[in-house]
Structure formats: structure tokens, C-alpha cells
Scaffold this motif. Structure first.
Motif, short mmCIF file in Angstrom:
data_model
loop_
_atom_site.label_atom_id
_atom_site.label_comp_id
_atom_site.label_asym_id
_atom_site.label_seq_id
_atom_site.Cartn_x
_atom_site.Cartn_y
_atom_site.Cartn_z
N HIS A 65 1.96 -60.71 27.25
CA HIS A 65 1.04 -60.43 26.13
C HIS A 65 1.20 -58.98 25.66
O HIS A 65 1.29 -58.05 26.45
N ARG A 66 1.24 -58.84 24.37
CA ARG A 66 1.35 -57.53 23.74
C ARG A 66 0.30 -57.41 22.64
O ARG A 66 0.08 -58.36 21.87
N ASP A 67 -0.34 -56.24 22.55
CA ASP A 67 -1.32 -55.98 21.49
C ASP A 67 -0.60 -55.52 20.23
O ASP A 67 0.30 -54.68 20.28
N LEU A 68 -1.00 -56.09 19.11
CA LEU A 68 -0.45 -55.72 17.81
C LEU A 68 -1.58 -55.27 16.91
O LEU A 68 -2.49 -56.05 16.60
N ASP A 69 -1.58 -54.00 16.51
CA ASP A 69 -2.61 -53.47 15.61
C ASP A 69 -2.25 -53.83 14.18
O ASP A 69 -1.19 -53.44 13.68
N THR A 70 -3.11 -54.55 13.51
CA THR A 70 -2.88 -54.96 12.12
C THR A 70 -4.04 -54.51 11.26
O THR A 70 -5.03 -53.97 11.77
N ARG A 71 -3.96 -54.78 9.97
CA ARG A 71 -5.01 -54.38 9.06
C ARG A 71 -6.28 -55.21 9.21
O ARG A 71 -7.32 -54.88 8.64
N VAL A 72 -6.20 -56.31 9.96
CA VAL A 72 -7.40 -57.11 10.21
C VAL A 72 -7.85 -57.00 11.65
O VAL A 72 -8.73 -57.73 12.10
N GLY A 73 -7.26 -56.08 12.41
CA GLY A 73 -7.70 -55.86 13.77
C GLY A 73 -6.56 -55.97 14.76
O GLY A 73 -5.40 -56.21 14.40
N THR A 74 -6.88 -55.77 16.04
CA THR A 74 -5.89 -55.88 17.10
C THR A 74 -5.72 -57.33 17.51
O THR A 74 -6.70 -58.02 17.81
N ILE A 75 -4.48 -57.79 17.52
CA ILE A 75 -4.16 -59.20 17.82
C ILE A 75 -3.37 -59.26 19.12
O ILE A 75 -2.45 -58.46 19.34
N ASP A 76 -3.71 -60.20 19.97
CA ASP A 76 -2.99 -60.44 21.22
C ASP A 76 -1.84 -61.40 20.91
O ASP A 76 -2.06 -62.58 20.62
N VAL A 77 -0.61 -60.89 20.97
CA VAL A 77 0.57 -61.69 20.67
C VAL A 77 1.18 -62.18 21.99
O VAL A 77 1.47 -61.37 22.88
N ALA A 78 1.38 -63.50 22.10
CA ALA A 78 2.01 -64.09 23.28
C ALA A 78 3.51 -64.15 23.05
O ALA A 78 4.00 -64.98 22.29
N VAL A 79 4.23 -63.24 23.69
CA VAL A 79 5.69 -63.17 23.52
C VAL A 79 6.34 -64.05 24.59
O VAL A 79 6.17 -63.80 25.79
N PRO A 80 7.10 -65.10 24.22
CA PRO A 80 7.73 -65.97 25.21
C PRO A 80 8.76 -65.23 26.07
O PRO A 80 9.51 -64.39 25.56
N LYS A 81 8.77 -65.57 27.37
CA LYS A 81 9.81 -65.07 28.27
C LYS A 81 10.84 -66.17 28.48
O LYS A 81 10.51 -67.36 28.45
N LEU A 82 12.10 -65.77 28.68
CA LEU A 82 13.18 -66.73 28.86
C LEU A 82 13.68 -66.68 30.30
O LEU A 82 13.57 -65.65 30.99
N ARG A 83 14.25 -67.81 30.76
CA ARG A 83 14.80 -67.86 32.11
C ARG A 83 16.06 -67.02 32.23
O ARG A 83 16.36 -66.47 33.29
N GLN A 84 16.81 -66.93 31.16
CA GLN A 84 18.03 -66.14 31.15
C GLN A 84 17.93 -65.12 30.00
O GLN A 84 17.69 -65.49 28.86
N GLY A 85 18.16 -63.85 30.32
CA GLY A 85 18.05 -62.82 29.30
C GLY A 85 16.61 -62.55 28.93
O GLY A 85 15.67 -62.83 29.69
N SER A 86 16.43 -61.99 27.77
CA SER A 86 15.07 -61.65 27.31
C SER A 86 14.96 -61.89 25.82
O SER A 86 15.96 -61.96 25.09
N TYR A 87 13.73 -62.03 25.39
CA TYR A 87 13.44 -62.21 23.97
C TYR A 87 12.31 -61.27 23.59
O TYR A 87 11.31 -61.13 24.30
N TYR A 88 12.47 -60.63 22.42
CA TYR A 88 11.40 -59.76 21.89
C TYR A 88 11.45 -59.82 20.37
O TYR A 88 12.52 -59.63 19.77
N PRO A 89 10.33 -60.06 19.71
CA PRO A 89 10.31 -60.17 18.24
C PRO A 89 10.36 -58.80 17.56
O PRO A 89 9.34 -58.28 17.07
N GLU A 90 11.54 -58.21 17.53
CA GLU A 90 11.66 -56.88 16.93
C GLU A 90 11.39 -56.90 15.43
O GLU A 90 11.11 -55.85 14.84
N TRP A 91 11.48 -58.05 14.80
CA TRP A 91 11.16 -58.15 13.38
C TRP A 91 9.66 -57.99 13.13
O TRP A 91 9.24 -57.76 12.00
N LEU A 92 8.87 -58.10 14.22
CA LEU A 92 7.42 -57.98 14.09
C LEU A 92 6.89 -56.69 14.69
O LEU A 92 6.03 -56.03 14.12
N MET A 93 7.42 -56.32 15.87
CA MET A 93 6.90 -55.15 16.59
C MET A 93 8.06 -54.32 17.12
O MET A 93 9.10 -54.87 17.50
#
Length: 414
Positions: A65-93
Motif C-alpha cells: 500500500h502506498r499513499d497518493l496525495d491528490t486534489r481530493v485527498g490522500t488515497i490508499d493505492v494498492a500496488v500489486p506485487k509480482l512473484r518474479q520481478g517487481s511492478y510499480y505504476p510510475e505513470w501514476l506515482m
């Protein structure tokens, strides 16, 4: 072809309404972001979550879980974890900057609007943000420094020549050496070759002196300022001397609004309405010859009863009427500093909330960003002066001896 739906709109809305959330927009945005992040992770895995597929190359392994500060408040973003390697939504945060880029822009805009860091806590609380400190706000505001520095040091020869300039100064309260003093903000604007206004220079000085103005104008010339034909300003001696020293060949136009205030000081209060009306009648004339003739009438009128006013007018004549050497249709734009005064009011509106600046760098940051913002608005707005007027202004006027004369007929000898 219609893209497959990644969420059930009716179901999401029904769930939000059933929960009776006091912040429906934040709930809906959180649901949408989670759905987009999940769909992006499915694309990385090669198959949808929970569905077997021969094209699958990876699989999920929980969330972080990562907090994302937006114009409508702080949102708890559930970032999926992968079994191999890693994933992170860099287009968002950003990995190290969790605040949404738009949120940073909003905070910076609030700073530009004059909201001090002391008051920023209340501001972010109203936005629903729970993890933004005063130090973070200060760091975000300082991100403007690079933009302001690039704006203040840009080359001017790319958009020149600048036929008309206007210069003015305004005071700011600043804390220096443990006490509150006054600093002067010097601003120069101009009209470029395309007819648009530009903010050319900004300098914060201890006082409005010839040295301070010399430094500013010398910097403008070094950055490529050329082609100046007229500079409009008040009659501050240091400013006028700096114009003559750095812009040889340029004419100085004494601001008619400032001059009227100076003239009023030499005129008896009871006589000022009549003198003011006669002075305005000078500016109402349709051409240069009529302006000069009306000014002569004004001098004759006050010569006997108001000798001090006569002498004041006579001494300032060339400087106050410098605008008459340029096309009639642009007299209103060049005979006073009123356009710059409107810019000063906008600066004041943004800076009055701050009150006392902590140092000069803070003045440069805020005023420079406000000026850069105004500069961009001028660039997108309609032309301040027409290209045909600028072309006629820059065309040399024929000298009296060069004027064509009517041909004469010689009488033949009888």
C-alpha cells in the motif's frame, strides 16, 4: 471496437452510495485508480488476475500500500506485487515522491497566490491530505527556483527588437539581520517584434538607485536587448540616468500620470481642477501639431497667475510630450506607466498575504514566478501593438530637408 470494461460502474456507484461515504469523489477516484493499476499489472503478467492462460508470463503475489496525495485527498493505492520481478505504476506515482504531480502544482499555485507556509497546513487539511508537512511545502515551493532562474536569464535577442519599454519599482517588506526593512523590486517590461508584451527583467535591490537600475539595464543589454526607441517611466533621477547610460538613442517618455501628481504639488489646491482639465485637453488632441499648440495655450494661460506651474510645465515639456513622435493610434499605450501599474497590482495581490518575506530569495521566487505566469498569459493573448504600427515606428522619419517639394515651373524668357 469498444474497449472491455475494467469496472462495473453501476456496482461501484451502488457500493459508494450504500456506504454513505461523506466523500464520494475520493471513494470513486480510489476505485478507479485501483482498477487502472490492476489492469496495468495484468498487462505485465500477460493475463487477467485469477484466470489461467497460456500467455501468462508472471503472476500476482499480494499488494503493498502506498499513499497518493491528490486534489481530493490522500488515497490508499494498492500496488500489486509480482512473484518474479517487481511492478510499480510510475505513470501514476514517483518512487520517491508520492505526491501526485498535479498536487505539487496545486501547492505551488497556492504559494503563488500568496498563501504562506504557516497557513498551508489548514489548506491541505481542507483538501483531505494528511501527510504534507510545512517542510514539504517549502521544498515544493523551492522547485520554482529553477524555473524562475531560467526565465530571468533567457536570451532576449530571439524575440527582439523591443521598440517600447516600461520600467517601474515597488517596495516589499523583508527580514534582514534580525529586523524588518524595505527592499525595492525593479521590473522592466517591453513590446517584442511580434507585438506582444514581455517581462524582460527583475531585480531586488536595497533601494531605487542609479546603480541598481544600471545593473538591471546592463543585464538586459547583455542578454540581447536591442532596438529600444522609447522608455516610459516616472521621473526618478537614477532611473532616467540609467536609461541614458545603457540605452543610447532611446527617447524617455515621462509618465503622464506620475507627472500630473508632481505638477499638483506646485499648484494651489483651488486652482488644480482647472489646470488638470487644461492638461488633459493637451492629450485629447488628434495630432502632434495640435498637441504642441494646445500645450502653448496652457503655458500662456498659467504664465501670469501661476508662474511656478508655468515653469514646471515648460521644463517638462519635451519629456511629457515625447509620445507625439510616434503613431497616433498607440499614444495611449506609451504615454503612461498605467499598464505596468496594473501588473504591480497583480503582484501586490499575490504578495500582500505573505506580508514580510523571510529573505530576498523568497521575494525573487514569488515575484519571479508571478511575472513568469503573467508573461505566459501575454504570449497567448492578442497582440498589444499591431505589426503595421511597429513597422511604421521603426521606419526612419524623413528629415525636414528630405521632404519632397512641389516642382516649380520656370518662366521662359519672352
Amino acid at each position: 471496437m469498444t474497449a472491455p470494461s475494467i469496472i462495473d460502474p453501476a456496482g461501484v456507484l451502488g457500493e459508494a452510495l450504500a456506504d454513505a461515504s461523506p466523500d464520494l469523489m475520493r471513494h470513486l477516484l480510489s476505485t478507479m485508480i485501483d482498477a487502472l493499476v490492476s489492469a496495468d499489472a495484468d498487462a505485465v503478467c500477460g493475463a487477467e488476475y485469477g484466470r489461467p492462460s497460456p500467455e501468462r508470463v508472471n503472476s500476482r503475489n499480494g499488494y503493498r500500500h502506498r499513499d497518493l496525495d491528490t486534489r481530493v485527498g490522500t488515497i490508499d493505492v494498492a500496488v500489486p506485487k509480482l512473484r518474479q520481478g517487481s511492478y510499480y505504476p510510475e505513470w501514476l506515482m514517483d518512487r520517491r515522491k508520492r505526491a501526485e504531480k498535479a498536487m505539487i502544482a496545486v501547492v505551488a499555485d497556492c504559494y503563488l497566490a500568496g498563501v504562506s507556509t504557516r497557513r498551508m497546513d489548514k489548506l491541505v487539511a481542507t483538501l483531505g491530505i494528511t501527510s504534507l508537512s510545512k517542510s514539504q511545502v517549502s521544498r515544493m515551493a523551492k522547485d520554482l527556483d529553477e524555473q524562475v532562474a531560467a526565465f530571468r536569464t533567457r536570451r532576449l535577442d530571439e524575440s527582439g527588437p523591443f521598440t517600447f519599454l516600461a520600467a517601474d519599482a515597488l517596495s516589499m517588506k523583508v527580514r534582514e539581520d534580525g529586523r524588518v526593512t524595505t527592499a525595492m523590486v525593479l521590473v522592466v517590461t517591453g513590446v517584442n517584434a511580434d507585438g506582444h508584451r514581455e517581462v524582460l527583467g527583475l531585480r531586488v535591490a536595497t533601494s531605487e538607485t542609479k546603480t541598481a537600475w544600471n545593473t538591471l539595464f546592463a543585464d538586459l543589454v547583455a542578454r540581447g536587448l536591442t532596438g529600444v526607441m522609447l522608455v516610459t517611466s516616472d521621473a526618478h533621477a537614477g532611473l532616467v540616468d540609467a536609461i541614458g547610460a545603457n540605452l543610447p538613442g532611446a527617447t524617455w517618455q515621462r509618465c503622464r500620470t506620475h507627472y500630473a501628481k508632481n505638477l499638483m504639488d506646485t499648484c494651489p489646491k483651488s486652482q488644480w481642477p482647472a489646470v488638470k482639465a487644461m492638461l488633459h485637453s493637451v492629450y485629447d488632441q488628434p495630432d502632434e501639431k495640435s498637441v504642441q499648440a494646445q500645450f502653448d495655450k496652457l503655458l500662456d494661460t498659467v504664465a501670469g497667475s501661476l508662474p511656478d506651474v508655468h515653469d514646471h510645465l515648460d521644463a517638462a515639456r519635451a519629456d511629457v510630450l515625447a509620445f507625439t513622435g510616434f503613431p497616433r493610434e498607440i499614444w495611449r499605450q506609451i504615454w503612461s506607466n498605467n499598464p505596468n501599474e496594473r501588473l504591480n497590482r497583480e503582484i501586490r495581490r499575490r504578495t500582500d498575504v505573505v506580508g514580510i518575506f523571510p529573505d530576498r530569495d523568497a521575494i525573487v521566487r514569488l515575484v519571479g514566478a508571478v511575472l513568469a505566469e503573467q508573461h505566459d498569459e501575454w504570449t497567448e493573448a492578442r497582440r498589444y501593438l499591431g505589426l503595421d504600427v511597429i513597422a511604421r515606428t521603426r521606419t526612419p522619419r524623413p528629415a525636414a530637408g528630405d521632404l519632397p517639394t512641389e516642382p516649380t515651373l520656370e518662366l521662359e524668357a519672352a
